[in-house]
Design a protein around this motif. Structure first.
Motif, mmCIF file in Angstrom:
data_model
loop_
_atom_site.group_PDB
_atom_site.id
_atom_site.type_symbol
_atom_site.label_atom_id
_atom_site.label_comp_id
_atom_site.label_asym_id
_atom_site.label_seq_id
_atom_site.Cartn_x
_atom_site.Cartn_y
_atom_site.Cartn_z
ATOM 1 N N LEU A 110 0.857 -1.190 0.000
ATOM 2 C CA LEU A 110 0.000 0.000 0.000
ATOM 3 C C LEU A 110 0.892 1.239 0.000
ATOM 4 N N VAL A 111 0.800 2.035 -1.039
ATOM 5 C CA VAL A 111 1.688 3.180 -1.234
ATOM 6 C C VAL A 111 0.989 4.474 -0.824
ATOM 7 N N GLY A 112 1.735 5.379 -0.194
ATOM 8 C CA GLY A 112 1.181 6.697 0.107
ATOM 9 C C GLY A 112 1.603 7.203 1.468
ATOM 10 N N ASN B 47 -1.847 9.104 7.343
ATOM 11 C CA ASN B 47 -1.413 10.471 7.070
ATOM 12 C C ASN B 47 -0.597 10.524 5.774
ATOM 13 N N THR B 48 -0.943 11.465 4.903
ATOM 14 C CA THR B 48 -0.139 11.716 3.697
ATOM 15 C C THR B 48 0.325 13.170 3.664
ATOM 16 N N TRP B 49 0.237 13.854 4.794
ATOM 17 C CA TRP B 49 0.840 15.167 4.995
ATOM 18 C C TRP B 49 0.451 16.196 3.924
ATOM 19 N N GLY B 50 -0.809 16.181 3.546
ATOM 20 C CA GLY B 50 -1.325 17.180 2.619
ATOM 21 C C GLY B 50 -0.903 16.993 1.175
ATOM 22 N N ASP B 51 -0.284 15.877 0.853
ATOM 23 C CA ASP B 51 0.148 15.592 -0.527
ATOM 24 C C ASP B 51 -1.012 14.925 -1.264
ATOM 25 N N PRO B 52 -1.679 15.636 -2.179
ATOM 26 C CA PRO B 52 -2.859 15.053 -2.824
ATOM 27 C C PRO B 52 -2.551 13.814 -3.655
ATOM 28 N N GLU B 53 -1.378 13.764 -4.244
ATOM 29 C CA GLU B 53 -1.003 12.599 -5.045
ATOM 30 C C GLU B 53 -0.803 11.376 -4.155
ATOM 31 N N ALA B 54 -0.117 11.576 -3.030
ATOM 32 C CA ALA B 54 0.096 10.459 -2.106
ATOM 33 C C ALA B 54 -1.229 9.998 -1.515
ATOM 34 N N PHE B 55 -2.102 10.946 -1.186
ATOM 35 C CA PHE B 55 -3.411 10.567 -0.641
ATOM 36 C C PHE B 55 -4.207 9.760 -1.653
#
Length: 218
Positions: free
Chosen positions: A130-132, A164-172
């Motif tokens: 699971l990536v992100g 948590n993806t720290w506000g990174d829309p791509e990671a989310f």
């Protein structure tokens, strides 16, 4: 006693007794991490998911039978703080996702890819990448032949949302996509979820909120 999955730092472990597997959950500080000890009921072999912290607490939980292996769900330090001490005390084989192993300062004996299996005695767990949250987080799925599946999600899925993806829309988007396709799309609502922090949940409890999570972006 009925298993609830509600544990607290300094408190007793909670034990989920399945037909072939015993799952003992304990919380350790200072970040309220969960560690899970899996014991094959047929062979007595044990596996630890996340040697998070408080090595003495974890070694007490493990007991005199030791562990054959320890799986680190991802590279963040709060999930491996006690790994060196636990491995030194038990000689356990170490497992981690291939793309997170370099961030774990204890050598990984077995690099885990998506779909690989990890065994504890006669019980088989399937890893899903699971990536992100991190590049190489893994979840472990136990498809209980006598009941519903159980999944250890690390920090990728919790009650109320993904990790948590720290506000990174791509990671989310990547993390939510992986969680949807590899967990929600393939496993039933009854699937029990054991997260890296806090209380347990089920896929059925979280499924109605997937669109809400996507809309809010976290």
């Amino acid at each position: 006693m009925t298993y609830s999955g509600a544990v607290k730092v300094g408190g007793a472990a909670d034990v989920h007794e399945l037909a072939d597997l015993m799952i003992s959950k304990v919380a350790v500080g200072p970040m309220n991490n969960n560690a899970y000890l899996l014991r094959c009921r047929a062979t007595g072999e044990q596996l630890l998911v996340d040697a998070a912290n408080e090595a003495e607490t974890l070694l007490s939980l493990i007991g005199d039978d030791g562990i054959a292996s320890v799986v680190t769900t991802h590279r963040h330090g709060d999930h491996w703080e006690a790994l060196r001490a636990v491995v030194d005390a038990t000689g356990a084989r170490t497992y981690a996702g291939r793309h997170d192993a370099e961030g774990i300062p204890v050598a990984t004996d077995v690099l885990v890819d998506d779909g690989d299996t990890v065994t504890v005695g006669r019980v088989t767990l399937t890893a899903r990448h699971l990536v992100g949250h991190t590049p190489g987080s893994i979840a472990l799925i136990y498809d209980d032949p006598h009941g519903h599946p159980h999944v250890f999600t690390g920090d990728c899925l919790f009650p109320g949302g993904v990790g948590n993806t720290w506000g990174d829309p791509e990671a989310f988007a990547r993390l939510l996509g992986d969680v949807e396709t590899k967990l929600f799309d393939t496993l039933p609502d009854e699937t029990w979820v054991y997260p890296g922090h806090g209380n347990d949940t089920s896929l059925g409890a979280e499924r109605p909120h997937l669109a809400e999570w996507r809309e809010r972006g976290w």
